[in-house]
Design a protein around this motif. Sequence first.
Motif, PDB file in Angstrom:
ATOM      1  N   ARG A 157      52.181 -10.971  43.957  1.00  0.00           N
ATOM      2  CA  ARG A 157      51.052 -10.550  44.782  1.00  0.00           C
ATOM      3  C   ARG A 157      49.778 -11.310  44.433  1.00  0.00           C
ATOM      4  O   ARG A 157      48.703 -10.745  44.263  1.00  0.00           O
ATOM      5  N   GLY A 158      49.925 -12.620  44.297  1.00  0.00           N
ATOM      6  CA  GLY A 158      48.764 -13.470  44.079  1.00  0.00           C
ATOM      7  C   GLY A 158      48.278 -13.537  42.650  1.00  0.00           C
ATOM      8  O   GLY A 158      47.267 -14.185  42.376  1.00  0.00           O
ATOM      9  N   ARG A 159      48.980 -12.872  41.716  1.00  0.00           N
ATOM     10  CA  ARG A 159      48.568 -12.900  40.311  1.00  0.00           C
ATOM     11  C   ARG A 159      49.707 -13.438  39.460  1.00  0.00           C
ATOM     12  O   ARG A 159      50.876 -13.239  39.767  1.00  0.00           O
ATOM     13  N   TRP A 160      49.345 -14.095  38.359  1.00  0.00           N
ATOM     14  CA  TRP A 160      50.344 -14.649  37.438  1.00  0.00           C
ATOM     15  C   TRP A 160      50.487 -13.739  36.227  1.00  0.00           C
ATOM     16  O   TRP A 160      49.498 -13.230  35.699  1.00  0.00           O
ATOM     17  N   TYR A 161      51.745 -13.551  35.814  1.00  0.00           N
ATOM     18  CA  TYR A 161      52.052 -12.712  34.660  1.00  0.00           C
ATOM     19  C   TYR A 161      52.954 -13.477  33.690  1.00  0.00           C
ATOM     20  O   TYR A 161      53.829 -14.246  34.115  1.00  0.00           O
ATOM     21  N   LEU A 162      52.740 -13.237  32.410  1.00  0.00           N
ATOM     22  CA  LEU A 162      53.654 -13.712  31.377  1.00  0.00           C
ATOM     23  C   LEU A 162      54.548 -12.550  30.977  1.00  0.00           C
ATOM     24  O   LEU A 162      54.052 -11.489  30.577  1.00  0.00           O
ATOM     25  N   ALA A 163      55.854 -12.739  31.099  1.00  0.00           N
ATOM     26  CA  ALA A 163      56.813 -11.722  30.683  1.00  0.00           C
ATOM     27  C   ALA A 163      57.508 -12.188  29.416  1.00  0.00           C
ATOM     28  O   ALA A 163      57.873 -13.361  29.290  1.00  0.00           O
ATOM     29  N   GLY A 164      57.674 -11.275  28.470  1.00  0.00           N
ATOM     30  CA  GLY A 164      58.319 -11.647  27.222  1.00  0.00           C
ATOM     31  C   GLY A 164      58.415 -10.477  26.265  1.00  0.00           C
ATOM     32  O   GLY A 164      58.210  -9.312  26.646  1.00  0.00           O
ATOM     33  N   PHE A 165      58.732 -10.781  25.013  1.00  0.00           N
ATOM     34  CA  PHE A 165      58.868  -9.762  23.986  1.00  0.00           C
ATOM     35  C   PHE A 165      57.609  -9.741  23.130  1.00  0.00           C
ATOM     36  O   PHE A 165      57.266 -10.738  22.477  1.00  0.00           O
ATOM     37  N   ASP A 166      56.927  -8.598  23.137  1.00  0.00           N
ATOM     38  CA  ASP A 166      55.694  -8.429  22.375  1.00  0.00           C
ATOM     39  C   ASP A 166      56.069  -8.064  20.935  1.00  0.00           C
ATOM     40  O   ASP A 166      56.589  -6.973  20.666  1.00  0.00           O
ATOM     41  N   ARG A 167      55.821  -8.993  20.020  1.00  0.00           N
ATOM     42  CA  ARG A 167      56.189  -8.735  18.619  1.00  0.00           C
ATOM     43  C   ARG A 167      55.337  -7.640  18.007  1.00  0.00           C
ATOM     44  O   ARG A 167      55.777  -6.952  17.079  1.00  0.00           O
ATOM     45  N   ASP A 168      54.106  -7.458  18.490  1.00  0.00           N
ATOM     46  CA  ASP A 168      53.231  -6.432  17.926  1.00  0.00           C
ATOM     47  C   ASP A 168      53.720  -5.034  18.297  1.00  0.00           C
ATOM     48  O   ASP A 168      53.663  -4.108  17.491  1.00  0.00           O
ATOM     49  N   ARG A 169      54.184  -4.875  19.526  1.00  0.00           N
ATOM     50  CA  ARG A 169      54.676  -3.574  19.976  1.00  0.00           C
ATOM     51  C   ARG A 169      56.186  -3.447  19.842  1.00  0.00           C
ATOM     52  O   ARG A 169      56.741  -2.373  20.101  1.00  0.00           O
ATOM     53  N   GLN A 170      56.846  -4.560  19.498  1.00  0.00           N
ATOM     54  CA  GLN A 170      58.298  -4.563  19.360  1.00  0.00           C
ATOM     55  C   GLN A 170      58.979  -4.036  20.624  1.00  0.00           C
ATOM     56  O   GLN A 170      59.890  -3.194  20.577  1.00  0.00           O
ATOM     57  N   ALA A 171      58.536  -4.593  21.763  1.00  0.00           N
ATOM     58  CA  ALA A 171      59.097  -4.167  23.044  1.00  0.00           C
ATOM     59  C   ALA A 171      58.787  -5.221  24.105  1.00  0.00           C
ATOM     60  O   ALA A 171      57.819  -5.985  23.970  1.00  0.00           O
ATOM     61  N   PRO A 172      59.603  -5.289  25.153  1.00  0.00           N
ATOM     62  CA  PRO A 172      59.288  -6.208  26.261  1.00  0.00           C
ATOM     63  C   PRO A 172      57.998  -5.784  26.942  1.00  0.00           C
ATOM     64  O   PRO A 172      57.748  -4.598  27.151  1.00  0.00           O
TER      65      PRO A 172
END
Length: 314
Positions: free
Chosen positions: A183-198
């Motif tokens: 919807r016109g915005r860019w997102y980075l998807a990945g594994f957040d090491r700080d939260r230990q979750a996608p």
Amino acid sequence: MSRRKTERLLNLVICLLATRRPLSAEQIRQAVPGYDRDGDEAFQRMFERDKNELREIGIPIDVVRDPWEDEPGYRIERQSYELPEITLEADEAAVLGLAAQVWQRASLAEAASGALLKLRAGGIETHQDVGALELRVDTRDPAFPSLWEAVRDRRVVRFDYRSAGSENVRTRTVEPWGVVSRRGRWYLAGFDRDRQAPRAFRVSRITGEVATLGRPGLVEVPAGVDLRGMTAFPDEPMEERAATIRVRQGTCEGLRQLARSVTQGQDGWDEAELVFSDPERLAGWMASLGADVQVVSPPDAREAVIRRLKGALT
């Protein structure tokens, strides 16, 4: 790339393709224009850089070691260099042409146009003319190129991130799986090491530079991961508002065309009223116009522009 360097690389390729036997570095130095004017150490450094650059773009340079010679020889095997015949169906060629148009204003524009040029040189028509259909990918976010490279190289990234509806900035360490447009915005998807979750992060909320950690190839993308599903956030309500923008006279014709009104000034600046909903998207546009615009109000839009400009300087 400078014209001199381009000519030197082209001459090197021609030389290594044309020779029937491997050439030593000294023989290449004498045969290829552009090397003969440098000292020994300068030539060695330049030759090593040139070999690496050619290999990076897919040109195979073979190193041949003859037990009767002190130095190795170099050549390009024609059968390894030449591509097999490429044939594209009409719909495949149309998709390639459309994809290049999509990237025309993005950081990948040079690569896209270069790919089409190579196909045309090989006699492949890519059908870029798709009539009235015109698509664009907007990647004005300063963090986008670094994130895209990290996804490509499978490298861990670290960046400062401003959460939605908050001015708090926290550092995130992420194993990037992909960069997704929604919807016109860019997102980075990945594994957040700080939260230990996608997790998914809106690229426009990343401030400052993106740092890469560790060597390439460390990130493993889980099989079957749904990147688009990770960015399926509830729509954020954003009401339309008006921004007051000072525009240098004689510039920014596109902004003037989209403005709700433009008032002519007497000090070399005009004042435009532009309707917007997302201050981050507005900031990306205004920051790309450089010194020809000044966002006067509202305060959150002005501050978003300032953050973008500071991020570009750091």
